[in-house]
Design a protein around this motif. Sequence first.
Motif, PDB file in Angstrom:
ATOM      1  N   VAL A  63       0.495   4.508 -17.263  1.00 56.74           N
ATOM      2  CA  VAL A  63       1.612   4.657 -17.210  1.00 56.74           C
ATOM      3  C   VAL A  63       2.195   5.982 -17.705  1.00 56.74           C
ATOM      4  O   VAL A  63       3.542   6.357 -17.495  1.00 56.74           O
ATOM      5  CB  VAL A  63       2.576   3.537 -17.617  1.00 56.74           C
ATOM      6  N   ASN A  78       4.213  -0.599  -9.663  1.00 63.14           N
ATOM      7  CA  ASN A  78       3.259  -0.194  -9.164  1.00 63.14           C
ATOM      8  C   ASN A  78       2.396  -1.270  -8.457  1.00 63.14           C
ATOM      9  O   ASN A  78       1.995  -0.986  -7.384  1.00 63.14           O
ATOM     10  CB  ASN A  78       2.152   0.651  -9.989  1.00 63.14           C
ATOM     11  N   MET A  92       7.824  -0.203 -14.960  1.00 64.81           N
ATOM     12  CA  MET A  92       7.133   0.869 -14.285  1.00 64.81           C
ATOM     13  C   MET A  92       5.397   0.294 -13.587  1.00 64.81           C
ATOM     14  O   MET A  92       5.172   0.331 -12.489  1.00 64.81           O
ATOM     15  CB  MET A  92       6.829   1.906 -14.859  1.00 64.81           C
ATOM     16  N   HIS A 147       4.215   6.090  -3.699  1.00 60.93           N
ATOM     17  CA  HIS A 147       5.426   5.999  -4.449  1.00 60.93           C
ATOM     18  C   HIS A 147       5.222   5.073  -5.719  1.00 60.93           C
ATOM     19  O   HIS A 147       6.016   4.290  -6.179  1.00 60.93           O
ATOM     20  CB  HIS A 147       6.614   5.198  -3.648  1.00 60.93           C
ATOM     21  N   THR A 148       3.996   4.899  -5.937  1.00 60.66           N
ATOM     22  CA  THR A 148       3.519   4.288  -7.217  1.00 60.66           C
ATOM     23  C   THR A 148       4.030   5.450  -8.174  1.00 60.66           C
ATOM     24  O   THR A 148       3.813   6.571  -8.057  1.00 60.66           O
ATOM     25  CB  THR A 148       2.055   4.029  -7.234  1.00 60.66           C
ATOM     26  N   LYS A 149       4.329   4.926  -9.481  1.00 61.37           N
ATOM     27  CA  LYS A 149       5.070   5.635 -10.334  1.00 61.37           C
ATOM     28  C   LYS A 149       3.975   6.111 -11.441  1.00 61.37           C
ATOM     29  O   LYS A 149       3.311   5.427 -12.005  1.00 61.37           O
ATOM     30  CB  LYS A 149       6.009   5.034 -11.349  1.00 61.37           C
ATOM     31  N   VAL A 150       4.037   7.462 -11.618  1.00 62.62           N
ATOM     32  CA  VAL A 150       3.010   8.000 -12.644  1.00 62.62           C
ATOM     33  C   VAL A 150       3.732   8.729 -13.789  1.00 62.62           C
ATOM     34  O   VAL A 150       3.077   9.225 -14.770  1.00 62.62           O
ATOM     35  CB  VAL A 150       2.133   9.236 -12.045  1.00 62.62           C
ATOM     36  N   GLN A 151       5.125   8.700 -13.961  1.00 62.76           N
ATOM     37  CA  GLN A 151       5.748   9.311 -14.912  1.00 62.76           C
ATOM     38  C   GLN A 151       7.272   8.595 -14.984  1.00 62.76           C
ATOM     39  O   GLN A 151       8.058   8.606 -14.005  1.00 62.76           O
ATOM     40  CB  GLN A 151       6.033  10.574 -14.779  1.00 62.76           C
ATOM     41  N   ASN A 191      -5.220   4.109 -11.187  1.00 58.10           N
ATOM     42  CA  ASN A 191      -4.781   2.956 -11.230  1.00 58.10           C
ATOM     43  C   ASN A 191      -5.304   2.128 -10.125  1.00 58.10           C
ATOM     44  O   ASN A 191      -5.412   0.706 -10.251  1.00 58.10           O
ATOM     45  CB  ASN A 191      -3.201   3.109 -10.929  1.00 58.10           C
ATOM     46  N   ALA A 210       0.964  -1.244  -0.097  1.00 60.48           N
ATOM     47  CA  ALA A 210      -0.138  -0.037  -0.067  1.00 60.48           C
ATOM     48  C   ALA A 210       0.735   1.380  -0.020  1.00 60.48           C
ATOM     49  O   ALA A 210       0.514   2.290   0.668  1.00 60.48           O
ATOM     50  CB  ALA A 210      -0.878   0.011   1.183  1.00 60.48           C
ATOM     51  N   GLU A 211       2.082   1.213  -0.986  1.00 55.82           N
ATOM     52  CA  GLU A 211       2.737   2.365  -0.775  1.00 55.82           C
ATOM     53  C   GLU A 211       2.269   3.162  -2.143  1.00 55.82           C
ATOM     54  O   GLU A 211       3.055   3.559  -3.071  1.00 55.82           O
ATOM     55  CB  GLU A 211       4.214   2.068  -1.020  1.00 55.82           C
ATOM     56  N   THR A 260      -4.055   0.153 -16.538  1.00 57.46           N
ATOM     57  CA  THR A 260      -3.282   1.124 -15.485  1.00 57.46           C
ATOM     58  C   THR A 260      -2.549   1.971 -16.349  1.00 57.46           C
ATOM     59  O   THR A 260      -1.886   1.645 -17.411  1.00 57.46           O
ATOM     60  CB  THR A 260      -2.409   0.341 -14.488  1.00 57.46           C
ATOM     61  N   ASN A 280       4.458  -2.054  -5.200  1.00 63.26           N
ATOM     62  CA  ASN A 280       4.490  -1.145  -4.358  1.00 63.26           C
ATOM     63  C   ASN A 280       2.876  -1.212  -3.609  1.00 63.26           C
ATOM     64  O   ASN A 280       2.767  -0.838  -2.425  1.00 63.26           O
ATOM     65  CB  ASN A 280       4.612   0.240  -4.858  1.00 63.26           C
ATOM     66  N   ILE A 281       1.988  -1.518  -4.396  1.00 65.09           N
ATOM     67  CA  ILE A 281       0.555  -1.701  -3.877  1.00 65.09           C
ATOM     68  C   ILE A 281       0.453  -3.030  -3.023  1.00 65.09           C
ATOM     69  O   ILE A 281      -0.162  -3.097  -1.754  1.00 65.09           O
ATOM     70  CB  ILE A 281      -0.526  -1.525  -4.974  1.00 65.09           C
TER      71      ILE A 281
END
Lengths: 399, 399
Positions: B246, B319, B315, A243-247, A319, A239-240, B244, B322-323
């Motif tokens: 990116v 995600n 990437m 820090h999920t990446k969006v770019q 996401n 559940a971070e 999702t 990280n989740i």
Amino acid sequence: MAFGHQREDSRLILLREISQGGRIPRIDLAERTGISRATVTTITADLLRDGLIEEIPREDSAAATRGRPRVDLKIAGAAHLVAGVKISGTRISLVLMDFEGTQLTDHEVPLPAGRHSPAALAGHIADAVAALAAKAGYATSDLSGVGVGLAGTVDVSAGTVHWSPSLNVRNVDLAAVLTDRMGVPAYLDNDANLVAMAEKAFGLGRGRSDFIVVTLEAGVGMGIILGGEIYRGTRGCGAEFGHTKVQLEGALCRCGQRGCLEAYVAEYALLREADTALGPDTTVANQIARLLEAAEGGDAAAASIVARAGRMFAMGLANIVNIFDPELIILAGEQMQFDYLYSDAVMAELRKSIVQVDAAPPEVVVHKWGNLMWARGAAAYALEFVQERAAREGRVDAG
Amino acid sequence: MAFGHQREDSRLILLREISQGGRIPRIDLAERTGISRATVTTITADLLRDGLIEEIPREDSAAATRGRPRVDLKIAGAAHLVAGVKISGTRISLVLMDFEGTQLTDHEVPLPAGRHSPAALAGHIADAVAALAAKAGYATSDLSGVGVGLAGTVDVSAGTVHWSPSLNVRNVDLAAVLTDRMGVPAYLDNDANLVAMAEKAFGLGRGRSDFIVVTLEAGVGMGIILGGEIYRGTRGCGAEFGHTKVQLEGALCRCGQRGCLEAYVAEYALLREADTALGPDTTVANQIARLLEAAEGGDAAAASIVARAGRMFAMGLANIVNIFDPELIILAGEQMQFDYLYSDAVMAELRKSIVQVDAAPPEVVVHKWGNLMWARGAAAYALEFVQERAAREGRVDAG
DNA sequence: CCAATTTAATTTGCTTTCCGAATTTAAATG
DNA sequence: CATTTAAATTCGGAAAGCAAATTAAATTGG
């Protein structure tokens, strides 16, 4: 008595149902749980005898029905006391809660900044808990459990803190240290999970068994409730969301990586761009306020900063929706300055970015609350354990 | 007999444990499940009588221990038959499986392209199932269950298909139509979940209770196993990993949105860029092969296409990590041309993009398999239901 | 004001499940 | 061939929980 109990006990099931229902008659308990009326009678009689629940005289409001009137049951507040503790960088916030979930007192003490040894931190917490209890005329030994939330990665099942900004060592069994120090069972968890817990116990997630809570403060956190339980990842540190990446190769994040959601929507992320666009300001709060004002006033640079943060937030949230398909998302936080992330534009962007199915898009609600919500979540967390113990052992001990 | 059963039955627990264990003596069953030896004896005697399990004579290999030798138990293959069916755009693939999970036969028939009415599709499936059964000397009526996987969004609990590329109407209760047509219970699921099921039952996820399966074919799919169960989202349509996002305002996806992972790594995404870089080719497979060859050969444009797809994939995967914080991720697919997504560079990028904790990063494994894996997953899915029925009802019926 | 009615809660008798302890069984060992 | 060892079984009992019958507490109609 503690003989044949195996698997999940009907006692616990009923106690939980009563706790959730607030006040509920036996016949409804039978229907909701699928346990027969006969058994409900037997078990509730036990719970009454043990002082864990109470009958409520009579609700005149729901009058005028024929037949023997229903007798509502509720949790007996006096049965147990718990404390909820939230450790933040510079202070300890606490609430004292009875078995019913009623908040009796709260308390707050400063915590010396910086990292502490486990023993020192446990000492600070124990002192604060004692002070909290004293405030309501109790002693620490009157408590049946203490829930503690702190930032960092916490392995709940093991009770160990892998890492926390408040501790100067790694992989400590802080729960054990605390339990030892206070003489009362301590239950540790990551603070993002506590907000989820609070929402579930007395917030907008009340009565829901599956939802997601996103918290906005200095960073971006997430708590996941699946099937009525906090989902912790398979190793206790998922559940971070922040820090999920969006770019790809995006903005630099505090964590050292690039493109994290947090690097676009957190306070520090806005600040550094605001400084570029508007020049520096005296305080953080001032600068953020100035940024939002300028954006609304039509300043192109400011508007672009805010708009991008909003769109990145929508993308990250989309996401989550695409992965979990939740029916409810709660955006929770105490900071007013993140209002723009709840804007219609962001929500529209979210709806546009999720996979289109026949089902309605998830409900997104905003819940603003004060500093003590964390501590209340911690107390609710402890309460679950105490409930479980009480249900199993007949009567644990009382105030 | 079907009287007091409530909650999860020990019978089912033991049956599942035996199924998972392959072959296991009673004493181990007692230890693993926490059920007493006395009860294990009683229940296994029942299961033996009902023909659901068998004793295995004697393992000479593990000889030379004193005392009464253990007697291994295993599922009785002959007790039940199930079929697994996978519907793809142009064909129906099937396997016939016994109660033990042994594959008896497989079969494949063409499916007219395009969308079908529920009745027509059910007819095609029923015919194919009958042919499959006949191939091994059985009739459809000898089957205890049929698992069916198809692309689209499927609400498993309701049995309805919200939408599928194979159907010309929405929101059909296809499971009911099929059950009615065949006279055998049909169990429907989304095909991505079936791969997860297959990995759990006889793939790399065997014995694991929490892992994630990512599938690569025309699109990008994901199956999530939490606590030994398929996680389906709260409304039965989550895990849309391929969609999702990116990239904000990124490449156009088949779904009409922009920036979906799929729009970077799926076949069609590579194709359209390959056409630009290398000019058109005769077939899809040829063009993809040419692209990868050119990339390896040092063609800058081709290399850039492949590299970007890889980084986007890393990437997206980061995600998920990280989740969920899974301990195992299985990359599963039948296509060899996606090898580049499993490359060391992509894995390194992944490791770089996940939140750093003390725990080891999740294990990432690649599982390549043939076309029939989907059908085997469907069969395993049906098997779970049949097991449950068999455990509950004593004996359902048999071949 | 008192029967009749209605609904909730309780009591009773019984079934089912599953355990602990004692016993039996099937081997290896000396 | 007696002894030892470990797995499996048998036996008696205890607890959980259900269905059906009964009791309790109210309203309603005469």
